[in-house]
Design a protein around this motif. Structure first.
Motif, PDB file in Angstrom:
ATOM      1  N   HIS A  77       1.012  -1.019   0.028  1.00  0.00           N
ATOM      2  CA  HIS A  77       0.070   0.115   0.062  1.00  0.00           C
ATOM      3  C   HIS A  77       0.833   1.225  -0.146  1.00  0.00           C
ATOM      4  O   HIS A  77       0.662   2.159  -0.909  1.00  0.00           O
ATOM      5  CB  HIS A  77      -0.743   0.011   1.285  1.00  0.00           C
ATOM      6  N   GLU A 107      -7.863   4.056   3.909  1.00  0.00           N
ATOM      7  CA  GLU A 107      -7.836   2.656   4.565  1.00  0.00           C
ATOM      8  C   GLU A 107      -7.050   2.695   5.932  1.00  0.00           C
ATOM      9  O   GLU A 107      -7.452   2.007   6.731  1.00  0.00           O
ATOM     10  CB  GLU A 107      -7.009   1.597   3.462  1.00  0.00           C
ATOM     11  N   THR A 108      -5.720   3.501   5.709  1.00  0.00           N
ATOM     12  CA  THR A 108      -4.812   3.332   6.948  1.00  0.00           C
ATOM     13  C   THR A 108      -5.744   4.227   8.238  1.00  0.00           C
ATOM     14  O   THR A 108      -5.010   4.155   9.237  1.00  0.00           O
ATOM     15  CB  THR A 108      -3.655   3.446   6.634  1.00  0.00           C
ATOM     16  N   TYR A 111      -8.838   1.704   9.338  1.00  0.00           N
ATOM     17  CA  TYR A 111      -8.635   0.033   9.723  1.00  0.00           C
ATOM     18  C   TYR A 111      -8.029  -0.205  11.347  1.00  0.00           C
ATOM     19  O   TYR A 111      -8.466  -0.826  11.623  1.00  0.00           O
ATOM     20  CB  TYR A 111      -7.819  -0.711   8.867  1.00  0.00           C
ATOM     21  N   HIS A 158     -15.965   1.189   2.760  1.00  0.00           N
ATOM     22  CA  HIS A 158     -15.073   0.280   3.154  1.00  0.00           C
ATOM     23  C   HIS A 158     -15.920  -0.711   4.059  1.00  0.00           C
ATOM     24  O   HIS A 158     -16.882  -0.600   5.023  1.00  0.00           O
ATOM     25  CB  HIS A 158     -14.055   0.779   4.085  1.00  0.00           C
ATOM     26  N   LEU A 227      -9.884  -6.725  -0.903  1.00  0.00           N
ATOM     27  CA  LEU A 227      -8.673  -6.542  -0.173  1.00  0.00           C
ATOM     28  C   LEU A 227      -8.275  -7.792   0.432  1.00  0.00           C
ATOM     29  O   LEU A 227      -7.091  -7.934   1.002  1.00  0.00           O
ATOM     30  CB  LEU A 227      -8.935  -5.441   0.922  1.00  0.00           C
ATOM     31  N   PHE A 231      -4.886  -6.407   4.510  1.00  0.00           N
ATOM     32  CA  PHE A 231      -5.097  -5.305   5.481  1.00  0.00           C
ATOM     33  C   PHE A 231      -5.199  -5.721   6.937  1.00  0.00           C
ATOM     34  O   PHE A 231      -4.856  -5.335   7.817  1.00  0.00           O
ATOM     35  CB  PHE A 231      -6.193  -4.259   5.073  1.00  0.00           C
ATOM     36  N   GLN A 251     -11.745  -7.964   3.486  1.00  0.00           N
ATOM     37  CA  GLN A 251     -12.423  -6.541   3.155  1.00  0.00           C
ATOM     38  C   GLN A 251     -12.650  -6.246   1.872  1.00  0.00           C
ATOM     39  O   GLN A 251     -11.714  -6.779   0.910  1.00  0.00           O
ATOM     40  CB  GLN A 251     -11.480  -5.380   4.001  1.00  0.00           C
ATOM     41  N   CYS A 253     -13.275  -2.261  -0.640  1.00  0.00           N
ATOM     42  CA  CYS A 253     -13.305  -0.877  -0.312  1.00  0.00           C
ATOM     43  C   CYS A 253     -13.618  -0.471  -1.881  1.00  0.00           C
ATOM     44  O   CYS A 253     -13.126  -1.187  -3.013  1.00  0.00           O
ATOM     45  CB  CYS A 253     -12.228  -0.070   0.112  1.00  0.00           C
TER      46      CYS A 253
END
Length: 477
Positions: A77, A107-108, A111, A158, A227, A231, A251, A253
């Motif tokens: 990522h 995302e980061t 999550y 998400h 994903l 993740f 996951q 997104c």
RNA sequence: GGGGCCGUAGGGUAGCCUGGUUAUCCUCCCGGCUUUGGGAGCCGGUGACCCGAGUUCAAAUCUCGGCGGCCCCA
């Protein structure tokens, strides 16, 4: 006056300003101002998107700043984004201990919190979305709505699920949702599975919606990513199964940005300006009184009555009583894409008639005041959209060709648009095609649109002759 | 990453090479008259040399730096 749409790049640049979509004079590269009129289009388009998502997603908001420590956790990522992240490095005059990234995507940001929210299988599936700005330090040519350093209108959803298959089911759901959205806008799309070298950083696979712009280049207007548990493993997002075991979530997104508005403008507009579908037009109907000296009273009276009636139906209607001449008003509201126009002059006032014309057609006709009903307007709106859809599909078809050798493919991509070929999944063959055809491999069709008839999904790879799939190649934005 | 071009009213421009009067023209905008079935006309008006330093008696014009924009090649 706009430049002809033939000269697409210039046309786009001008219509954005003349139709008052954006003000492009903001003094930072790649950042633009939404004008009131443009922002109304945005609001109408995005409320449809919200309506679709609100069926079974919850809207949330996560912060715009992401600590470096989180952003860097997922190896693939961060590699995909590191050269285009904006950093906040100081608080006032003090350097920060941990730099903060302006989200390039969330995302980061999300999550680590998902890890806290998800504890048991009963918490799944989790489906949330937000509509926010994101930042990418674009070094190439920036362009309003299309290539931005601040994407202002990123709808990102998400989701988290119990296993790979359930996440995959959600991918199909998301694709369905996006189809409904773009069908609503009458914007045609091609749905591809992106080749491995072009998938979202950290994704198992990526499905993308591309539309074909008037100059033959494709514009990516939506993406859906599976994903898997990539993740989840990085951010340690686990749930307790009914049996009491612990398992990583899987996951997805998926995102749409203001490029949807770029496509709306570009696909439907013409030499005179915007053409907007009825539902997303900030002004749906304009009433233009034609005032001859000495006969104003009757004309004004009937115009006013029509305006009140239409308003009563709940439409966004404007009575243009400014003292410009009628011709000037026609051009003005055509530029703004108003779908339906009524004209009322002395002749109409006399008989109790109104003249009607639609934005996408030259002809005018007249009907009596009483024949203007809500049902009729709804029907006109639907017919208008159908015409827009058909026209857009015809344009898209004219820019798609099928090829069995690379020279013809290259020639087509150079001049016309999207080339279809059979291609196996290997990186080597993909590279050969991109090199020779001077275009990007968009991927193999996830589904072939019903307006593209007569194509087999499988065939022999144009490069190696092995088993291949129907694949798109084009120059891209 | 490499190379090139450009910055003058809200928008588009002339002037810059060869420094010197009140900075050109179109459009937009404001006021008035007049007109209104596809961008009317006339009269009047507001509004600009990207920022900083330097050269010079004098800088939109020359030099340097900054900021901003555009294009081409990889």
């Amino acid at each position: 006056m706009l430049p002809p749409k033939q000269n697409f790049s210039e046309w786009f640049h001008e219509i954005i300003q003349q139709a008052e979509i954006m003000d492009i004079r903001y003094p930072v590269k790649g950042l633009y101002v939404w004008c009131p009129f443009g922002f109304k289009i945005r609001q109408l388009v995005y409320s449809k998107l919200r309506e679709l998502l609100d069926r079974d997603h919850d809207e949330v908001y996560f912060p715009a700043l992401i600590p470096e420590t989180e952003l860097g956790k997922e190896g693939e990522h961060i590699k995909g984004f590191e050269d285009e992240v904006f950093w906040v490095t100081h608080g006032g005059l003090e350097p920060l201990d941990v730099k903060l990234a302006l989200r390039p995507t969330s995302e980061t940001a999300m999550y680590p919190i998902f890890k806290l929210w998800i504890r048991s299988h009963a918490d799944l599936p989790l489906k949330v979305y937000q509509i926010v700005n994101t930042f990418r330090y674009e070094t190439k040519h920036t362009r309003p709505l299309i290539r931005l350093r601040e994407i202002t209108s990123f709808k990102e959803a998400h989701t988290a699920h119990r296993n790979y298959e359930e996440a995959e089911e959600q991918v199909r759901e998301a694709v369905k949702l996006y189809k409904e959205f773009y069908d609503f806008l009458a914007v045609p799309y091609l749905i591809f599975r992106r080749p491995d070298w072009d998938k979202f950083p950290g994704a198992d696979y990526t499905i993308a919606f591309d539309t074909i712009m008037p100059d033959g280049r494709t514009l990516q207007i939506g993406t859906v990513h599976h994903l898997a548990d990539n993740f989840a493993k990085t951010f340690d997002i686990k749930y307790e199964t009914p049996d009491g075991d612990h398992a990583y979530v899987h996951q997805t997104c998926y995102g749409i940005s203001e490029r949807c508005i770029a496509s709306l403008i570009s696909i439907h507009g013409d030499d005179l300006g915007l053409i907007l579908p009825f539902e997303v037009a900030p002004i749906q109907i304009v009433v233009i009184p034609i005032l001859y000296k000495g006969k104003e009273a009757q004309v004004e009276e009937l115009s006013r009555r029509l305006f009140e009636k239409l308003k009563g139906y709940g439409y966004r209607v404007l009575l243009d009583a400014s003292d410009e001449r009628p011709g000037a008003k026609y051009y003005k509201w055509e530029l703004k894409g108003v779908p339906i126009r009524f004209e009322i002059g002395p002749k109409e006032a006399e008989k109790g008639d109104v003249v009607v014309s639609f934005r996408d057609e030259k002809k005018k006709f007249s009907i009596s005041f009483d024949e203007v009903t809500k049902e009729r307007i709804e029907r006109w709106a639907e017919e208008l959209k159908q015409r827009l859809r058909n026209r857009a599909i015809e344009m898209a078809k004219s820019k798609i060709g099928f090829f069995e050798n690379l020279d013809d493919l290259a020639n087509w991509i150079e001049r016309r648009g999207v080339g279809l070929i059979y291609l196996c999944g290997s990186t080597e063959c993909g590279e050969v095609v991109e090199e020779k055809a001077k275009g990007s491999v968009l991927g193999r069709f996830e589904e072939i649109p019903d307006w593209l008839e007569g194509f087999e999904y499988k065939g022999r790879c144009i490069v190696c002759g092995g088993e291949g799939y129907l694949t798109g190649v084009a120059k891209t934005y």
